[in-house]
Structures are given as structure tokens and as C-alpha cells.
Design an enzyme around this catalytic site. Structure first.
Site, PDB file in Angstrom:
ATOM      1  N   HIS A   1      65.953 -12.039  29.909  1.00  0.00           N
ATOM      2  CA  HIS A   1      65.295 -10.952  30.642  1.00  0.00           C
ATOM      3  C   HIS A   1      65.553 -11.049  32.141  1.00  0.00           C
ATOM      4  O   HIS A   1      64.682 -10.719  32.950  1.00  0.00           O
ATOM      5  CB  HIS A   1      63.789 -10.976  30.381  1.00  0.00           C
TER       6      HIS A   1
ATOM      7  N   GLU B   1      58.448 -14.754  17.732  1.00  0.00           N
ATOM      8  CA  GLU B   1      57.946 -13.573  18.438  1.00  0.00           C
ATOM      9  C   GLU B   1      58.051 -12.285  17.620  1.00  0.00           C
ATOM     10  O   GLU B   1      58.052 -11.188  18.183  1.00  0.00           O
ATOM     11  CB  GLU B   1      58.630 -13.425  19.795  1.00  0.00           C
TER      12      GLU B   1
ATOM     13  N   ASP C   1      55.839 -10.154  22.470  1.00  0.00           N
ATOM     14  CA  ASP C   1      56.596  -9.529  21.390  1.00  0.00           C
ATOM     15  C   ASP C   1      55.934  -9.761  20.030  1.00  0.00           C
ATOM     16  O   ASP C   1      55.958  -8.879  19.168  1.00  0.00           O
ATOM     17  CB  ASP C   1      58.035 -10.032  21.366  1.00  0.00           C
TER      18      ASP C   1
END
Length: 260
Positions: free
Chosen positions: A47, A152, A178
Site C-alpha cells: 500500500h 485478512e 480487510d
């Protein structure tokens, strides 16, 4: 070989404390985190804009400190895993691990033969540019490095026991945002179903002798999750820690101005 502080502290029965590097890839961040008492960092490639060159620089700076550098790769592919480790990282975090087969692919890419299929590059960054005996280095590297699997998704949660059972999987790492979204209770971290999911993860880790890791968002949440069995803790991402601290200080100054 650089000592993996996560393994060292876990062997002593202590909780390693880490931090995620997403935004501030500066030459000083390694010494800053060392001065703060951080045991390990996770350099994010999933990310963030960090590419392999940025990761190589960061890992080199961290290898000059007592802080253990880990890398969160963007996907379960050999070239992400092998290059991060060859840059000198002492382990990888694999996002969105849904099945034991996926976890096995990551383990094989991260481990030298006979435990895996990672290629050998002696005398480069991975050995601090010192040529050493491959026969001695490879088994020691396999023992020292870590594979963290992020749980996740609901599928990952359903398969968490089989994932934890695999040789070479060292840490189950909670991906709370998530996971809660996948469960249909996005960011409802006090929801009974989410708390039960945490218990499922920590129970699987304990059952198979693995560590359970998380990145809580407050000291209260950290205590709750540690009480549930999480024994490796990462404290926030760099930009979040910076923004929250700066925001709190600015708000304090605004209040002084208002009083005046």
C-alpha cells in the site's frame, strides 16, 4: 548473520514491538526507530509507492542498526519474495493469504533448498557483501528468516489452522480492516464475531507453535488483543503515527490560542 530480534525476543518469552514504514523512507528513519526502542519494522510494498530500490536502501540502513527489517510484499510471487530477502530483509509479510497452498508457495520462495526453492546469492547484500560458506549460510538463513502470513479474508480465517500447521509459516498476522470487511462487519472491531475471529487466529497459532501478530490502533486495543493471545505487536504505520501526533499538538496549540 544479523540477529532476527523477533525470533530472539519470542524465544525469551517477550513481545517484540514493531512499526510499519510506508511513507517516510528517509536515511534517518532507521536510527530514529532504533532510538525509539523499536525491535522490528515492516517496510510496506503493498500500500505504498516503495519499489525494490527504495526497499534495498531502507533494508541496508536498518541492517546497520539493531532493528530487524521485514518487507510486506505486494503479492505471493517468487520475484517479490526473493528480491526482498536478497536485499537483506530478515523476513517477509505475505498479504491476503487465503489457502495453505498459497502459504506453501511463499515458504518455498523464501527458503533455500531443501526446505524451499530460493536461489542463492552469496557475497551480496544478503550476506553484507562478505563471501561465506553456502553450506553453513543456507540452513542458518532458513532458521533466521521469518514468513508472516496475513489473515485478512473470511477464506483465510476458514483455513487458518491449515495455514498455521505448515512448516515454514512462522507468524499469523491479523489484517483487521480487510478481515472485518470480508466478514461484513467493516471496522466493527468490538463485534462478537470479530472477537471470535481473533480467538480463532490466536488459537491456531498456539496450537501449532507459531506467533500471532497484530497492529492495534490504541493502547487499550493492544492490551485487549494481547490478552487474547497476540504476542507480536506492530505499532502503527509511520504516516499515521506522525499525523496523529501532529494533529494532537496542533489542537493543543489552538486551545491555547482560544484561551488567550
Amino acid at each position: 548473520m544479523k540477529i532476527n530480534r523477533i525470533r530472539e525476543l519470542r524465544a525469551e518469552g517477550k513481545i517484540p514491538i514493531g512499526h510499519m514504514i510506508s511513507e517516510f523512507g528517509t536515511r534517518g528513519v532507521a536510527k530514529i526507530t532504533e532510538a525509539a526502542g523499536v525491535d522490528f519494522v515492516i517496510i510496506d510494498m503493498e500500500h505504498s509507492a516503495n519499489g525494490i530500490e527504495a526497499v534495498g536502501d531502507l533494508v541496508a540502513w536498518f541492517r546497520a542498526t539493531r532493528v530487524t527489517p521485514m518487507v510486506r510484499i505486494p503479492d505471493t510471487e517468487y520475484h517479490f519474495i526473493a528480491r526482498a530477502l536478497d536485499a537483506g530483509a530478515l523476513g517477509i509479510m505475505v498479504p491476503r493469504v487465503n489457502t495453505p497452498e498459497q502459504a506453501q508457495r511463499a515458504v518455498e520462495a523464501a527458503r533455500y533448498p531443501p526446505e524451499g526453492r530460493r536461489g542463492l546469492a552469496i557475497g551480496m547484500a544478503v550476506t553484507d557483501y562478505v563471501y561465506t560458506s553456502p553450506a553453513e549460510y543456507m540452513p542458518e538463513a532458513n532458521r533466521n528468516n521469518l514468513v508472516m502470513c496475513q489473515i485478512e479474508t473470511q477464506m483465510g480465517l476458514d483455513n487458518v489452522d491449515a495455514i498455521a500447521a505448515l512448516d515454514g509459516v512462522d507468524v499469523l498476522f491479523l489484517g483487521q480492516q480487510d478481515l472485518s470487511h470480508s466478514m461484513g462487519i467493516v471496522a466493527e472491531f468490538e463485534h462478537p464475531r470479530f472477537i471470535e475471529a481473533l480467538r480463532t487466529i490466536t488459537a491456531a497459532a498456539k496450537r501449532h507453535g507459531k506467533a500471532a501478530a497484530a497492529q492495534p490502533m490504541s493502547a487499550r486495543q493492544a492490551k485487549e488483543w494481547i490478552d487474547l493471545g497476540f504476542n507480536v505487536i506492530s505499532w502503527g504505520a509511520d504516516l499515521v503515527v506522525y499525523e496523529l501526533a501532529l494533529k494532537a499538538a496542533v489542537e493543543d496549540l489552538r486551545r491555547i490560542e482560544d484561551v488567550g
